[in-house]
Design a protein around this motif. Sequence first.
Motif: not given
Length: 213
Positions: A126-133, A148-150, A159-162, A177-181
């Motif tokens: 649900v959190a991911l859905d909210m983030l996409h919205k 990306g993190h979730l 999907e994370s890399l995208t 973004a660089h660090a987490q990727r």
Amino acid sequence: KDALAERRMYVAIVGLILALVAILDRYQLDPAVLKVGAIAVLGLAAILTFQRSQVWGDDSVFWQDVIKKDPGNKRAHIDLANSYIRQRRFTEAMAEDDVVDKMDGVTEGTLLNRVTVYEVMQNYDVALDMLHKTAAMHPTSSTYTEIGHLEAYLGHIPESLTAFALALKLDPKYAPAHAQRGMIYLATGDNARASTDFHDALKSEPNNEIATT
């Protein structure tokens, strides 16, 4: 738009005090009467100050008090929701977000508040859905980085890399973004790309905790 802001009285009240002193001096009241009057006023002020401190001593109580006096204060509803989140009172937090949505329609801020709630409750889908919205409403590097993190946490590596790629397209120097990727690349055995991402993160943010470790 605030009905009353107590902090704005600190300077202005000096003029009221000087005016009161001038009036009392003009009427030349008996010193004993002045002393009794001053003690009474100070005593009343002390009681009122103590009562008010019960409101100022708790942020949830404070914002509830603001809303009681000014129900249309959107900022108070937002801050009360944030206070409830810190206290893990999630149902009440989302109820405040609902109030804000009724005032202004669904906003980026209320969506992100709900993301925080759902993440803490470990309701990641649900959190991911909210983030996409949120990203559809207002795409930002920080939102795509959180996506990306979730996605990575849920094991959705492509999907994370995208999502990280979209974050860096919006801001090529966005260190998180660089660090987490980089961590994703490291976990999947792509050490060369991981090293490049960590290096880029440190160029933008030398103290980035992920990249430095």
